[in-house]
Design an enzyme around this catalytic site. Structure first.
Site, PDB file in Angstrom:
ATOM      1  N   ASN A 146       7.439  -2.604  -5.420  1.00  0.00           N
ATOM      2  CA  ASN A 146       8.026  -3.205  -4.225  1.00  0.00           C
ATOM      3  C   ASN A 146       9.051  -4.259  -4.659  1.00  0.00           C
ATOM      4  O   ASN A 146       8.672  -5.316  -5.167  1.00  0.00           O
ATOM      5  CB  ASN A 146       6.908  -3.821  -3.375  1.00  0.00           C
ATOM      6  CG  ASN A 146       7.424  -4.478  -2.109  1.00  0.00           C
ATOM      7  OD1 ASN A 146       8.631  -4.646  -1.931  1.00  0.00           O
ATOM      8  ND2 ASN A 146       6.517  -4.853  -1.230  1.00  0.00           N
ATOM      9  N   CYS A 175      11.019  -8.597   3.058  1.00  0.00           N
ATOM     10  CA  CYS A 175      11.229  -7.187   2.708  1.00  0.00           C
ATOM     11  C   CYS A 175      12.108  -6.448   3.719  1.00  0.00           C
ATOM     12  O   CYS A 175      12.662  -5.395   3.414  1.00  0.00           O
ATOM     13  CB  CYS A 175       9.893  -6.470   2.540  1.00  0.00           C
ATOM     14  SG  CYS A 175       8.919  -7.165   1.198  1.00  0.00           S
ATOM     15  N   HIS A 179      11.500   1.140   3.338  1.00  0.00           N
ATOM     16  CA  HIS A 179      11.144   0.107   2.365  1.00  0.00           C
ATOM     17  C   HIS A 179      10.042   0.663   1.464  1.00  0.00           C
ATOM     18  O   HIS A 179       9.106   1.301   1.934  1.00  0.00           O
ATOM     19  CB  HIS A 179      10.662  -1.138   3.110  1.00  0.00           C
ATOM     20  CG  HIS A 179      10.067  -2.166   2.208  1.00  0.00           C
ATOM     21  ND1 HIS A 179      10.680  -2.576   1.047  1.00  0.00           N
ATOM     22  CD2 HIS A 179       8.894  -2.866   2.294  1.00  0.00           C
ATOM     23  CE1 HIS A 179       9.915  -3.485   0.467  1.00  0.00           C
ATOM     24  NE2 HIS A 179       8.832  -3.670   1.189  1.00  0.00           N
TER      25      HIS A 179
END
Ligand SMILES: CC(C)(COP(=O)(O)OP(=O)(O)OC[C@H]1O[C@@H](n2cnc3c(N)ncnc32)[C@H](O)[C@@H]1OP(=O)(O)O)[C@@H](O)C(=O)NCCC(=O)NCCS
Length: 325
Positions: free
Chosen positions: A282, A115, A252
């Site tokens: 996500n 990520c 993020h």
């Protein structure tokens, strides 16, 4: 002192056609819209169809970024694709995107920091541009996490989505002050001791299979709020700026609670936080460029704005970068 800065000259994104809502997931696993919204802020996510591979999503986002910059593939001499869900073990997704865009010069490679991949890729591209080793870089974050999620595991499958985003960075001369456009500072970290908290239980060199994502959510949550603030503070220090100078905070997009807790801890006003986790879930390395593009298109991020990007991912890996837009 004159030096080369990596200036964002274009931004683009692409989302798969299919939207999956929390209500849709209620029919697949024992969960509820109320639980997902309250614990994560997620309301829906986009899920790639069979023809929408990571390189396809990435190439669409990259094309949009090039169009926005008024450039073509021939103007690019570096492609970095941040992804943990490549089409194939090799060749890299970056080389596939390169081919799809008709780019025949320079070099291309994938970067894997889960990520945190997009932040790592921006910082890496910045080094190539700052040293004159490349002139214009296409930095892509593209993922199809739906392919590695265990759709029977309600603790993880509700969290993730697919998508891609990209920026074009161009080397331009700056004065070496914080008034320069471009990447002003970045800070990257990793610590492999945390492997077991967020990982995929397969791979080409171990099981010979792709594997599925496994996560200790509570542990990741704790680490995310605790450590990501360190790299942000270090990036502020390195650039000689503070949270008050910031125009936009583009973190993020994993969980609304993590994002708001981090912003509060850093003294960043909530109205400066760009949030897309409600619509995208996500999307791992794609989440930041997707959020950047959303905020550019709706007129929030403008030329001259000071933008902080930050992320944490499996490993753990984490980092931040400060960009004068
Ligand atoms: C995953 C996360 C949302 C879970 O939230 P939480 O508040 O920690 O919830 P818990 O794991 O304590 O689970 C609480 C309860 O909800 C249940 N639950 C878990 N997933 C559920 C779901 N999708 N629907 C309904 N209930 C669920 C659990 O089984 C548990 O039940 P129990 O109390 O009977 O055992 C949260 O920990 C998180 O966001 N972590 C970070 C994840 C992340 O960002 N990862 C990516 C980093 S790049």
């Amino acid at each position: 002192m004159a030096l080369l800065r990596s200036v964002v000259v274009g931004c683009g994104s692409y989302l798969p056609r299919q939207v999956v809502t929390n209500a849709d997931l209620e029919t697949r696993v024992e969960t509820s819209d109320e639980w997902i919204v309250q614990r994560t802020g997620i309301r829906q996510r986009h899920i790639a169809g069979p023809d929408e591979t990571t390189s396809v999503l990435g190439a669409q986002a990259a094309k949009a970024a090039l169009d926005r910059a008024g450039l073509s593939g021939a103007d690019i001499d570096l492609v970095i694709c941040a992804t943990s869900t490549p089409d194939h073990t090799f060749p890299s997704t970056a080389t596939q995107i390169q081919a799809m865009l008709g780019i025949e010069t320079g070099f291309a490679f994938d970067l894997q920091a889960v990520c945190a991949g997009f932040v790592f890729a921006v910082a890496t591209a910045d080094r190539y541009l700052a040293t004159g080793a490349a002139k214009r870089a296409l930095v892509v974050g593209a993922e199809t996490f739906s392919r590695i999620v265990d759709w029977e595991d309600r603790t993880t499958c509700v969290l993730f989505g697919d998508g891609a985003g990209a920026v074009v960075l161009e080397a331009r001369e700056g004065d070496g002050t914080t008034a320069d456009r471009g990447v002003l500072a970045s800070c990257l970290r990793s610590d492999g001791r945390h492997r077991a908290k967020l990982y995929v239980d397969g791979g080409p060199g171990s099981t010979g299979t792709t594997g599925k994502l496994r996560m200790e959510g509570k542990e990741v949550f704790r680490f995310a709020v605790g450590s990501v603030t360190d790299v942000i503070e270090e990036t502020f220090r390195a650039s000689g700026t503070t949270a008050e100078d910031l125009s936009w905070f583009v973190p993020h997009q994993a969980n609304r609670r993590i994002i708001e807790a981090s912003a509060d801890k850093l003294g960043i006003a909530r109205e400066k936080v760009v949030l897309t986790v409600d619509r995208h879930g996500n999307t791992s390395a794609a989440s930041i460029p997707l959020a950047l593009d959303a905020a550019c298109r709706d007129g929030r991020i403008r030329e001259g704005d000071l933008v902080m990007i930050e992320a944490i991912g499996g490993g753990f890996t984490w980092g931040a970068a400060l960009i004068r837009w």
